[in-house]
Design an enzyme around this catalytic site. Structure first.
Site, PDB file in Angstrom:
ATOM      1  N   HIS A 184      -6.972  -4.754  -1.285  1.00 27.62           N
ATOM      2  CA  HIS A 184      -5.939  -5.872  -1.255  1.00 27.62           C
ATOM      3  C   HIS A 184      -6.500  -6.779  -2.278  1.00 27.62           C
ATOM      4  O   HIS A 184      -6.179  -8.029  -2.416  1.00 27.62           O
ATOM      5  CB  HIS A 184      -6.225  -6.569  -0.006  1.00 27.62           C
ATOM      6  CG  HIS A 184      -5.886  -5.760   1.336  1.00 27.62           C
ATOM      7  ND1 HIS A 184      -6.860  -5.209   1.658  1.00 27.62           N
ATOM      8  CD2 HIS A 184      -4.934  -5.830   1.829  1.00 27.62           C
ATOM      9  CE1 HIS A 184      -6.351  -4.476   2.906  1.00 27.62           C
ATOM     10  NE2 HIS A 184      -5.273  -4.761   3.009  1.00 27.62           N
ATOM     11  N   HIS A 204       0.852  -1.336  -0.155  1.00 27.82           N
ATOM     12  CA  HIS A 204      -0.078   0.024  -0.073  1.00 27.82           C
ATOM     13  C   HIS A 204       0.883   1.224  -0.107  1.00 27.82           C
ATOM     14  O   HIS A 204       0.340   2.499   0.243  1.00 27.82           O
ATOM     15  CB  HIS A 204      -0.835  -0.026   1.192  1.00 27.82           C
ATOM     16  CG  HIS A 204      -1.774  -1.232   1.434  1.00 27.82           C
ATOM     17  ND1 HIS A 204      -2.675  -1.493   0.412  1.00 27.82           N
ATOM     18  CD2 HIS A 204      -1.886  -2.098   2.452  1.00 27.82           C
ATOM     19  CE1 HIS A 204      -3.134  -2.617   0.848  1.00 27.82           C
ATOM     20  NE2 HIS A 204      -2.785  -2.991   1.988  1.00 27.82           N
TER      21      HIS A 204
END
Ligand SMILES: Nc1ncnc2c1ncn2[C@@H]1O[C@H](COP(=O)(O)OP(=O)(O)O)[C@@H](O)[C@H]1O
Ligand SMILES: Nc1ncnc2c1ncn2[C@@H]1O[C@H](COP(=O)(O)OP(=O)(O)O)[C@@H](O)[C@H]1O
Ligand SMILES: [Mg+2]
Ligand SMILES: [Mg+2]
Ligand SMILES: [Mg+2]
Ligand SMILES: [Mg+2]
Lengths: 331, 207, 331, 207
Positions: free
Chosen positions: C219, C57
């Site tokens: 995700h 991320h």
């Protein structure tokens, strides 16, 4: 082509609208142009800095407009140098009486369009000087050809020339320091995947699943070599070595490092590359003064990265560290 | 041969038609050895040119050509914008005061345009740029008393095709060095459209 | 899979090496862990802020470590919450005697791993408090399920809680302000293309050339709806409207806006989206106090974006504007 | 039935084999309704477990199970790490002082483990999580005096398969709501491997 856009022919216009509305206190758009200038332009008595080029390299160049960096960015169509009338508008908008300095990446189109604009402004009595950035060592530096391209190293020119102008440097001072940066900055890039110009609708080139393109430009131009994809360490080594072959850095020299993502390379991968660049430089006794990892000069959604080294001295270090309020380069 | 305002507009409209029809082709040529925008640039520029000149009435050829020049300069961008813009600007200056051009005046205008291109772009013949089309076309004018349309088309087509086998030394394609060989130069193809259209306009002007 | 990596199983380790070498004066790595802490940690008398989660991320979360934001980031395997022992190490490393505050995104794994770490630290006598961020309005907020996910709005929690801690706020003060941010922040995202976890080697989902996924997580989890791709304006409208439906903002309210890129969306497209978000809010009389456009919370090389709105009051504005030295959020 | 240190190691080795063999399968199940890391997580964790327990000599079952627990906790991550870690930690506590477990002791250990999972994850039966496998397995132990290996395997397999048709309420799959129906729960599949291996280990222990 999958893009979050409206009309493919209006992407630059739409982008500028979103850009100005994101920073209403920092930016203004010269009416009916694609020119973004500092809200407080022109700064009386300060040399005005103008850069620009085709769009699609965001945050270059509008993201570098702000106190301590550029006064204006001229945004051309995607990957197409802006036209002389637009550059001319930018020059007029930032002329505060101390002259205007143009930072031009070395592409035939940019050079011609900016020079025509300079001629128009000079005819108005505005003093205009320029520097041509040509940091890309992928391309041979030959006077018989177009010469080297300007890529991510341009950001260091913006930063350092911008700091000089902000500190009250004269047009000649700004030109001198910009030329010093250009003389000391080298870059080299590679790509894993092409990008698609919205109005073209299809990718600029094709690469097989196991291929990478080394030495490509930032406009989807094919590179100098196509070969099988290797590891991050090997890629970092190849790019860094090619730069070092051209720079003659010695033990004890100090550099700034930029590992620049071209658009869709995760930051994770950029840091992996940086780890190796770091090892290589340390091994050679070259001191890393400051590191920049991120997306500074992109090529739409191209996957890949470039490495830039800037050889520093005390003067460059001080200017590199000076305050910047540009959205894409906060110092 | 005599080209007046109507004939020049006809020339530009034919050029525009070819460019719009071949927009994707020009872009794909530029994708191979450049940055893939030549078709987009020329299409945008010539569309604007036609819009401008068909909505304006002209008394002088110079004014018409100047509008073409300024529109190309401000709408095309890239390398081709200033080059085509400069070419038309030089032509406009060359025909100043004339209501129409004969063969000699057209030859002079084209030669001035070529010199403008050379000055602006600093390319030489054989660098794989549009100079490789403009140069033989100007030569052709110089070497012939009378311009036969089919020959003009042929000269410019051959010149355009000849760019395929040379290595680029100017423009973006130069970065590719040897890899630029085997591809046509996009700017030479658009210049071919310009001269093929000129040949047609000359022919129609004589009918 | 085309990635600039070495061993796919070592990407986190390689990334951390490159990260620490990029910011040697700001960061240190707790030995033998995947924990990045401020070089000067622990700051005596200051509440220590710890966040983290799976890697992939970036710049979240290590990019937000720095004066005015986080004290530590715990970097799990790609998209996998870090283990309790790692979080525990982070807590110990930043405990300066005033307690440690955990900022946790609402994923079962993160919550469980961070809570186990908190139990370990509490057993050592360290005071630990936490907030769970759940800003994603794509997911229904139901107490029968896992509840909403934490996505890009988390950055505002880092920023504001970090400023509170830096200003000398107590552990309870930090918790109170963090909860206030969570109560006032909402996000929603969409994707045009999936991403590939290096160790998995294949994309997380597949989308046809004309499809987009709305409401997907960060995700590679599939979203709540798959449909035909529309224009930037329609996408911006859909995301913003979904947020507004949940937030009850009224005429005259002030917000911060974040248009966040998920990894491979060109900044140009993010600005296009921002232009429309701006229009929508202005039309409703909602004042935009500050706008953030860029990559703040990515999902490897996923293409897509999210929109986040944070409702502000004077206290939140002041903390949002406070100094931050974190590499990915300079104020 | 009697499981001592050797038998438990055998159980874990068999589990590890199945997980390594099905690593990509588990990951693809997680890609469909989660984030695509379950196979990677379990494979990394169990590889470390085997490395740890085969390089250590144990005198007590509790120590062995505690090492398994701590390794899973510190190597798996995600949701499954704390859940499997907690399960083995509870089993370790449950068998404290024992050199081996008989049927009743194993039943108690598994029940304690399930309770640990429920406490940690707060899922309920039917939420489409590994609880849906652990619950019927513990029930099966409670309802049978003697554990027949094939039946244990069958119970856990049916339980695993039953997760396909339900809608997820916990874990990442819950975000998909109706779209989670029709896919197996990845954690239930890895739990099935654990119990299928237990069945094998029990059988081999009796041979
Ligand atoms: N220095 C030059 N002199 C003459 N023509 C040039 C020069 N550089 C480029 N060109 C011409 O311009 C064409 C490319 O135009 P275009 O694609 O529109 O611009 P850009 O290269 O900036 O993207 C080339 O195919 C070539 O014919
Ligand atoms: N709250 C919970 N209680 C029990 N099991 C859960 C819970 N949440 C998730 N799980 C199990 O964990 C599995 C996912 O594990 P894994 O993919 O390794 O972690 P993550 O979901 O964090 O990526 C799910 O398939 C489910 O069986
Ligand atoms: Mg171009
Ligand atoms: Mg081009
Ligand atoms: Mg995970
Ligand atoms: Mg998972």
């Amino acid at each position: 082509m999958k893009k979050i856009i409206n009309d493919p022919n209006l992407v630059v216009q739409d982008m500028l609208k979103g850009l100005v509305s994101a920073y209403p206190n920092s930016f203004k758009q010269v009416p009916n142009t694609t020119v973004i200038v500092r809200k407080d332009a022109p700064a009386t008595g300060k040399v005005g800095l103008v850069s620009g080029g085709g769009s699609g390299h965001e945050p270059a160049h509008a993201g570098y407009v702000g106190k301590g960096m550029l006064d204006a960015a001229v945004c051309g169509e995607v990957f197409t140098s802006p036209t002389p009338d637009q550059v001319y508008e930018a020059i007029k908008a930032v002329d505060g009486g101390a002259g205007v300095f143009l930072i031009i990446k070395n592409y035939t189109g940019d050079v011609m369009n900016f020079e025509m604009a300079a001629e128009l402004a000079q005819a108005d009595g505005i003093e205009v000087e320029q520097v041509i950035v040509n940091d890309d060592v992928a391309v041979e530096d030959s006077s018989f050809t177009t010469g080297r391209r300007g890529i991510a190293g341009t950001i260091f020119v913006h930063k350092i020339a911008g700091a000089k102008a902000e500190a009250g440097g004269s047009l000649q001072d700004v030109k001198t320091i910009a030329e010093k940066v250009v003389a000391n900055v080298r870059s080299m890039g590679m790509a894993l995947s092409p990008c698609t110009v919205p109005a073209a609708g299809k990718p600029s080139f094709e690469l097989a699943d196991n291929e990478m393109e080394v030495g490509m430009g930032i406009h989807g131009e094919p590179g100098t070599e196509r070969k099988a994809i290797t590891t991050a360490d090997e890629i970092a080594t190849e790019l860094t070595q090619k730069i070092l072959d051209d720079m003659h850095l010695s033990n004890g020299d100090e550099v700034a490092v930029m590992v620049n993502g071209l658009g869709s390379t995760p930051e994770m991968e950029l840091y992996i590359v940086n780890g190796k660049v770091n090892d290589i430089l340390k091994e050679k006794g070259i001191n890393i003064y400051k590191t920049f990892v991120g997306e500074y000069m992109t090529s739409l959604e191209m996957a890949g990265c470039s490495v830039t080294l800037l050889k520093l001295d005390d003067e460059l270090k001080e200017l590199l560290n000076a305050e910047s309020q540009a959205p894409a380069f906060r110092n | 041969m005599k080209l007046g305002i109507q004939e020049v507009i006809n020339w530009l409209e034919k050029t525009n038609e070819k460019i719009q029809k071949n927009k994707e082709y020009l872009t794909s040529l530029d994708q191979a050895i450049g940055d893939g925008d030549h078709g987009i640039n020329m299409s945008r520029g010539f569309q604007e040119v036609i819009g401008k000149i068909t909505s304006t009435s002209y008394n002088s050829l110079a004014d018409l050509l100047k509008d073409v020049a300024m529109t190309l300069l401000s709408k095309v961008g890239g390398a081709s914008g200033p080059l085509y813009g400069t070419a038309f600007l030089k032509m406009s200056m060359s025909v100043k005061g004339k209501e129409a051009v004969d063969k000699q005046a057209l030859e002079n205008a084209l030669e001035d345009a070529l010199n403008g291109i050379l000055q602006r772009g600093k390319a030489q013949l054989g660098d794989k740029t549009l100079v490789d089309v403009w140069t033989p076309v100007v030569e052709f004018f110089k070497n012939h008393k009378v311009i036969e349309s089919p020959s003009l088309e042929e000269v410019s087509r051959n010149a355009m095709e000849s760019t395929k086998e040379v290595m680029a030394k100017k423009g973006r394609a130069a970065y590719l060095k040897e890899r630029s060989i085997g591809h046509l130069d996009p700017g030479s193809v658009s210049s071919y459209y310009l001269f093929a259209s000129l040949a047609e306009a000359i022919k129609e002007g004589e009918e």
